[in-house]
Design a protein around this motif. Structure first.
Motif, PDB file in Angstrom:
ATOM      1  N   ALA A   1       0.991 -18.003 -69.006  1.00 52.67           N
ATOM      2  CA  ALA A   1       2.299 -17.107 -69.768  1.00 52.67           C
ATOM      3  C   ALA A   1       3.332 -17.474 -68.797  1.00 52.67           C
ATOM      4  O   ALA A   1       4.464 -17.066 -69.610  1.00 52.67           O
ATOM      5  CB  ALA A   1       1.772 -15.750 -69.604  1.00 52.67           C
ATOM      6  N   ARG A   2       3.574 -18.092 -67.725  1.00 49.91           N
ATOM      7  CA  ARG A   2       4.836 -18.164 -67.008  1.00 49.91           C
ATOM      8  C   ARG A   2       4.350 -19.273 -66.003  1.00 49.91           C
ATOM      9  O   ARG A   2       3.306 -19.171 -65.232  1.00 49.91           O
ATOM     10  CB  ARG A   2       5.204 -16.838 -66.462  1.00 49.91           C
TER      11      ARG A   2
ATOM     12  N   ARG B   1       0.081  -7.161 -60.099  1.00 51.55           N
ATOM     13  CA  ARG B   1      -0.398  -8.637 -60.119  1.00 51.55           C
ATOM     14  C   ARG B   1      -1.135  -9.150 -59.067  1.00 51.55           C
ATOM     15  O   ARG B   1      -0.721  -9.481 -58.198  1.00 51.55           O
ATOM     16  CB  ARG B   1       0.749  -9.380 -60.512  1.00 51.55           C
TER      17      ARG B   1
ATOM     18  N   PRO C   1      -2.679 -14.815 -72.179  1.00 47.01           N
ATOM     19  CA  PRO C   1      -2.983 -13.771 -71.377  1.00 47.01           C
ATOM     20  C   PRO C   1      -1.982 -13.537 -70.341  1.00 47.01           C
ATOM     21  O   PRO C   1      -1.216 -14.384 -69.956  1.00 47.01           O
ATOM     22  CB  PRO C   1      -4.529 -13.895 -70.831  1.00 47.01           C
ATOM     23  N   ASP C   2      -1.691 -12.561 -69.491  1.00 50.82           N
ATOM     24  CA  ASP C   2      -0.646 -12.249 -68.546  1.00 50.82           C
ATOM     25  C   ASP C   2      -1.101 -13.084 -67.381  1.00 50.82           C
ATOM     26  O   ASP C   2      -1.331 -12.252 -66.249  1.00 50.82           O
ATOM     27  CB  ASP C   2      -0.362 -10.700 -68.528  1.00 50.82           C
ATOM     28  N   LEU C   3      -0.918 -14.248 -67.371  1.00 51.70           N
ATOM     29  CA  LEU C   3      -1.537 -14.907 -66.246  1.00 51.70           C
ATOM     30  C   LEU C   3      -0.193 -16.061 -65.661  1.00 51.70           C
ATOM     31  O   LEU C   3       0.148 -16.954 -66.750  1.00 51.70           O
ATOM     32  CB  LEU C   3      -2.668 -15.840 -66.474  1.00 51.70           C
ATOM     33  N   TRP C   4       0.279 -15.971 -64.570  1.00 47.65           N
ATOM     34  CA  TRP C   4       1.285 -17.017 -64.083  1.00 47.65           C
ATOM     35  C   TRP C   4       0.580 -18.108 -63.405  1.00 47.65           C
ATOM     36  O   TRP C   4      -0.293 -17.698 -62.582  1.00 47.65           O
ATOM     37  CB  TRP C   4       2.130 -16.211 -63.356  1.00 47.65           C
TER      38      TRP C   4
ATOM     39  N   GLY D   1      -6.048  -7.282 -66.418  1.00 48.51           N
ATOM     40  CA  GLY D   1      -4.770  -7.018 -65.899  1.00 48.51           C
ATOM     41  C   GLY D   1      -4.102  -8.325 -65.657  1.00 48.51           C
ATOM     42  O   GLY D   1      -4.358  -9.531 -65.753  1.00 48.51           O
ATOM     43  N   PRO D   2      -2.733  -8.030 -64.958  1.00 47.26           N
ATOM     44  CA  PRO D   2      -2.072  -9.252 -64.737  1.00 47.26           C
ATOM     45  C   PRO D   2      -2.396  -9.978 -63.545  1.00 47.26           C
ATOM     46  O   PRO D   2      -2.875  -9.558 -62.602  1.00 47.26           O
ATOM     47  CB  PRO D   2      -0.426  -8.738 -64.511  1.00 47.26           C
ATOM     48  N   TRP D   3      -2.388 -11.353 -63.719  1.00 45.51           N
ATOM     49  CA  TRP D   3      -2.671 -12.170 -62.605  1.00 45.51           C
ATOM     50  C   TRP D   3      -1.899 -13.249 -62.357  1.00 45.51           C
ATOM     51  O   TRP D   3      -1.205 -13.694 -62.947  1.00 45.51           O
ATOM     52  CB  TRP D   3      -4.100 -12.904 -62.649  1.00 45.51           C
ATOM     53  N   ALA D   4      -2.031 -13.779 -60.959  1.00 46.75           N
ATOM     54  CA  ALA D   4      -1.205 -15.031 -60.990  1.00 46.75           C
ATOM     55  C   ALA D   4      -2.225 -16.211 -59.992  1.00 46.75           C
ATOM     56  O   ALA D   4      -2.859 -15.601 -59.126  1.00 46.75           O
ATOM     57  CB  ALA D   4       0.105 -14.822 -60.056  1.00 46.75           C
TER      58      ALA D   4
END
Lengths: 245, 245
Positions: free
Chosen positions: B110-111, B166, B83-86, B188-191
């Motif tokens: 993801a990053r 994010r 998933p789009d998680l930093w 949605g995108p998270w960090a």
């Protein structure tokens, strides 16, 4: 007293009783740590806990090279027991075994049980060294309780004499288990069982799957190392049934 | 093919394209690892992934001391993006920084973004070494994706140019945040932002608290080390919004 409390940056586990005015004598190692390594002197505030009497603010009253003493001033926190959750894990490489004990203490396990499984390489663990790691982790994480670390026991033997009132959450990516979030949410005593890096044997899997008080769980789509799996499983349990709620 | 696949116990990350019949040449280090350390010979099955083309079953076609080649047979798994998680974290001692990168990869970040905070001691990180840790963790955890590891950046600079779409879950025991289980559950995108061992500065706390797209969370009643906190926060996010559901 509050100002003094806030300046107690050092937390020390001791084995003596703590209470109002109680004097706590330090052994050679503790004196070396506190006065040699940490450079504390007479009058310095130190937080003490012993796993029984909560946390006490104390003051250094004697600082020597080989001995020393502290005097308890006031209780700063009551004893806070973690929930009745054990962590069973198969010891792996030394550094990772140490990490699992440290993490289990931080995460609030009440007891730490190294288990020997069919695919565990270790024949023995240094129980005393692991217990020291649990103490250091409790000092660091602000806990007032130190989980006992058992000596290595065979998984089969533990299961033979297992109290069925204590449920088991076992984590094994090869097992057909539900997502961990679907595990039962009612409290009571539990144990988390983390398999060895090589997984459980077929015989162990069959035995665990047949236990009515055991619940399989998958921890996501990737294969986690044992130390990662331990923290992840403890997180899930603590947020659903433990003291993170 | 299925039998061959099951015997591919070695997973190797390569930087070349993978596809039907594709030949993959190994460099000196890879050849040393595969043939010297792991004792593989011509005909041995090896699982390959490059972070783009999924996982491919390959076979050793040339095994030398300083070079070698593999030929792709069949795709065993498609690319599975996390998933789009930093994960943003403040580097700490070397071993624990390595662990955080390893754990973030296993847990499906993801990053991975090392950040310099007011109380971070590190002035720099060895980005190349951390990236290698992420690759090794991906090889080990069965993932088909390798999260990029950024170079060290100042937290303030990152927040200056932050995309408010994010959201940020920041974990700091000194902050008045809800239990992590109460965080928003929409995707949605998270960090995730993990503070340094010394915590955030007052200025950082004020800035984070004022961000409308940032959510504070407490991770239980004990103080977690940064590496423990990273795994715990990633677990919570993955089970509520990520690929563990």
């Amino acid at each position: 007293m509050v100002r003094l409390m806030n300046t107690a940056k050092i937390r020390l586990y001791v084995e003596q009783p703590l209470g109002p005015g109680q004097t706590v004598r330090l052994d050679r190692d503790q004196a070396h740590y506190l006065f040699g390594v940490m450079r504390q002197t007479v009058g310095a505030p130190v937080a003490l806990f012993n796993g029984i009497d909560g946390e006490w603010l104390s003051e250094v009253t004697e600082a020597g090279k080989k001995a020393g003493a502290l005097e308890c001033r006031t209780q700063t926190r009551p004893l806070q027991m973690p929930p009745d959750l054990w962590l069973l894990f198969a010891p792996i490489k030394k550094a990772r075994t140490d990490f699992i004990v440290e993490k289990a203490t931080e995460m609030g396990a009440a007891r730490i049980c190294p288990v020997q499984t069919d695919f565990t390489n270790s024949e023995r663990v240094r129980q005393d060294r692991l217990q020291t790691h649990a103490i250091e982790a409790a000092e660091q994480c602000g806990g007032t309780f130190v989980p006992p670390v058992d000596d290595l026991a065979k998984l089969g033997t533990l299961l033979d004499r297992w109290d069925p009132a204590r449920r088991i959450l076992f984590c094994d990516e090869a097992l057909a288990g539900g997502a961990a979030r679907d595990m039962p949410r009612d409290g009571g005593p539990w144990a988390i069982l983390i398999g060895p890096e090589g997984g459980f044997s077929e015989a162990e899997r069959a035995r665990l799957a047949a236990l009515p008080h055991a619940h399989a769980a998958r921890l996501g789509p990737r294969i986690l190392r044992a130390d990662t799996a331990a923290v992840a499983a403890l997180t899930l349990w603590q947020t659903t049934m433990g003291d993170w709620a």
